[in-house]
Design a protein around this motif. Structure first.
Motif, short mmCIF file in Angstrom:
data_model
loop_
_atom_site.label_atom_id
_atom_site.label_comp_id
_atom_site.label_asym_id
_atom_site.label_seq_id
_atom_site.Cartn_x
_atom_site.Cartn_y
_atom_site.Cartn_z
N GLY A 134 10.29 14.28 -0.71
CA GLY A 134 10.64 13.67 0.58
C GLY A 134 10.77 12.16 0.51
N LEU A 135 10.93 11.63 -0.68
CA LEU A 135 11.04 10.18 -0.86
C LEU A 135 12.48 9.70 -0.83
CD1 LEU A 135 8.43 9.97 -3.73
CD2 LEU A 135 8.13 9.07 -1.41
N PHE A 136 13.39 10.59 -1.16
CA PHE A 136 14.81 10.25 -1.24
C PHE A 136 15.63 11.34 -0.55
CE2 PHE A 136 12.75 8.57 -5.04
CZ PHE A 136 13.13 7.24 -5.01
N ASP A 137 16.81 10.96 -0.12
CA ASP A 137 17.81 11.90 0.37
C ASP A 137 19.03 11.77 -0.53
OD1 ASP A 137 16.46 12.90 2.69
OD2 ASP A 137 16.90 11.01 3.70
N ILE A 138 19.80 12.81 -0.59
CA ILE A 138 21.06 12.74 -1.32
C ILE A 138 22.16 13.02 -0.31
CG2 ILE A 138 22.47 13.70 -3.16
CD1 ILE A 138 19.85 14.32 -4.66
N LYS A 139 22.99 12.00 -0.09
CA LYS A 139 24.09 12.10 0.88
C LYS A 139 25.38 11.67 0.20
CE LYS A 139 21.07 10.98 4.74
NZ LYS A 139 20.64 9.95 5.67
N ASP A 140 26.36 12.52 0.24
CA ASP A 140 27.67 12.22 -0.35
C ASP A 140 27.55 11.75 -1.80
OD1 ASP A 140 28.94 12.83 2.10
OD2 ASP A 140 28.59 10.79 2.83
N GLY B 188 1.30 11.90 -11.87
CA GLY B 188 0.45 10.80 -12.30
C GLY B 188 1.14 9.45 -12.21
N ALA B 189 0.58 8.50 -12.93
CA ALA B 189 1.11 7.13 -12.92
C ALA B 189 2.52 7.07 -13.48
CB ALA B 189 0.18 6.21 -13.72
N THR B 190 2.85 7.98 -14.39
CA THR B 190 4.22 8.01 -14.93
C THR B 190 5.22 8.29 -13.81
OG1 THR B 190 3.44 8.75 -17.08
CG2 THR B 190 5.76 9.14 -16.58
N GLY B 191 4.91 9.28 -12.99
CA GLY B 191 5.80 9.60 -11.88
C GLY B 191 5.90 8.46 -10.88
N TYR B 192 4.77 7.80 -10.62
CA TYR B 192 4.75 6.66 -9.70
C TYR B 192 5.62 5.53 -10.27
CZ TYR B 192 2.75 3.18 -6.49
OH TYR B 192 2.57 2.22 -5.53
N GLY B 193 5.50 5.29 -11.55
CA GLY B 193 6.33 4.27 -12.20
C GLY B 193 7.81 4.62 -12.14
N LEU B 194 8.14 5.89 -12.34
CA LEU B 194 9.54 6.31 -12.26
C LEU B 194 10.07 6.13 -10.84
CD1 LEU B 194 9.59 9.55 -14.44
CD2 LEU B 194 10.60 7.33 -14.98
N TYR B 195 9.24 6.44 -9.85
CA TYR B 195 9.64 6.23 -8.46
C TYR B 195 10.05 4.77 -8.25
CZ TYR B 195 9.10 5.08 -3.53
OH TYR B 195 9.31 4.59 -2.27
N TRP B 196 9.20 3.84 -8.67
CA TRP B 196 9.52 2.42 -8.46
C TRP B 196 10.72 1.99 -9.28
CZ3 TRP B 196 8.60 0.00 -4.33
CH2 TRP B 196 7.48 0.31 -3.57
N ASP C 247 0.82 -1.21 0.00
CA ASP C 247 0.00 0.00 0.00
C ASP C 247 0.86 1.27 0.00
OD1 ASP C 247 0.97 -0.21 2.56
OD2 ASP C 247 -0.95 0.17 3.54
N ALA C 248 2.00 1.19 -0.59
CA ALA C 248 2.93 2.33 -0.61
C ALA C 248 2.30 3.58 -1.21
CB ALA C 248 4.20 1.96 -1.37
N SER C 249 1.44 3.42 -2.20
CA SER C 249 0.86 4.59 -2.87
C SER C 249 -0.04 5.41 -1.95
CB SER C 249 0.08 4.15 -4.11
OG SER C 249 -1.04 3.37 -3.72
N GLN C 250 -0.37 4.86 -0.78
CA GLN C 250 -1.23 5.57 0.16
C GLN C 250 -0.45 6.55 1.04
OE1 GLN C 250 -4.51 5.06 -0.38
NE2 GLN C 250 -3.72 3.70 -1.96
N SER C 251 0.86 6.51 0.99
CA SER C 251 1.65 7.42 1.82
C SER C 251 1.44 8.85 1.32
CB SER C 251 3.13 7.06 1.77
OG SER C 251 3.69 7.46 0.54
N PRO C 252 1.53 9.83 2.22
CA PRO C 252 1.35 11.23 1.79
C PRO C 252 2.34 11.66 0.71
CG PRO C 252 1.32 11.07 4.18
CD PRO C 252 1.71 9.71 3.66
N GLU C 253 3.59 11.19 0.82
CA GLU C 253 4.61 11.59 -0.16
C GLU C 253 4.28 11.05 -1.55
OE1 GLU C 253 6.34 11.45 3.91
OE2 GLU C 253 5.30 9.95 2.70
N LEU C 254 3.92 9.77 -1.60
CA LEU C 254 3.60 9.19 -2.91
C LEU C 254 2.26 9.70 -3.44
CD1 LEU C 254 4.98 5.56 -2.65
CD2 LEU C 254 5.73 7.37 -4.19
N SER C 255 1.34 10.01 -2.56
CA SER C 255 0.08 10.60 -3.02
C SER C 255 0.32 11.94 -3.69
CB SER C 255 -0.89 10.77 -1.84
OG SER C 255 -1.29 9.52 -1.35
#
Length: 143
Positions: free
Chosen positions: A76-82, A28-36, A13-21
């Protein structure tokens, strides 16, 4: 340690998180697909996705690089460190997989040692010189 390339555990149920919503609202679905796809890439490379490789990743996915950068940097789905693109939950899962893999290897080695020891004990103690005929003659009823 190379991870299994067959699958990785994730929430159904990852798509239910506020960040992914929010991501789905904007891209849209394109962005969701790119996330995965980014998540799969991180798993495929043992948790390592370099920020410098994002344009190449966008090209390989036939995606707009601006959209990919937006997904990684602004939801807020990813961080960039080093210079690495990191998703904390992915790092946690990789740690669990590696821990289980090491523990499984240790258990297999222990089991092998026990079986080897038993095998050596049996072969050392139970050497018999009886022939088949001698053993056969010990039984009254022969079928």
């Amino acid at each position: 340690m190379a991870l299994s390339k067959l699958w990785f555990p994730h929430s159904f149920d990852a798509s239910q998180s506020p960040e992914l919503s929010r991501l789905i609202m904007v891209h849209g679905a394109t962005g969701y697909g790119l996330y995965w796809k980014v998540i799969e890439t991180i798993f495929s490379f043992d948790g390592k996705l370099y920020e410098r490789d994002l344009d190449v990743l966008a090209f390989n996915m036939k995606a707009e690089k601006d959209m990919l950068h937006d997904i990684i940097k602004n939801f807020g789905l990813f961080d960039i460190k080093d210079g690495l693109v990191i998703a904390d939950w992915v790092s946690e899962r990789i740690g669990l997989i590696e821990k289980g893999s090491v523990q499984g290897k240790e258990n297999a080695e222990k089991g092998h040692a026990i079986r080897k020891e038993k095998s050596e004990t049996i072969s050392g103690e139970e050497q018999h010189d009886e022939t088949f005929e001698e053993l056969w003659n010990l039984y009254d009823k022969k079928v």
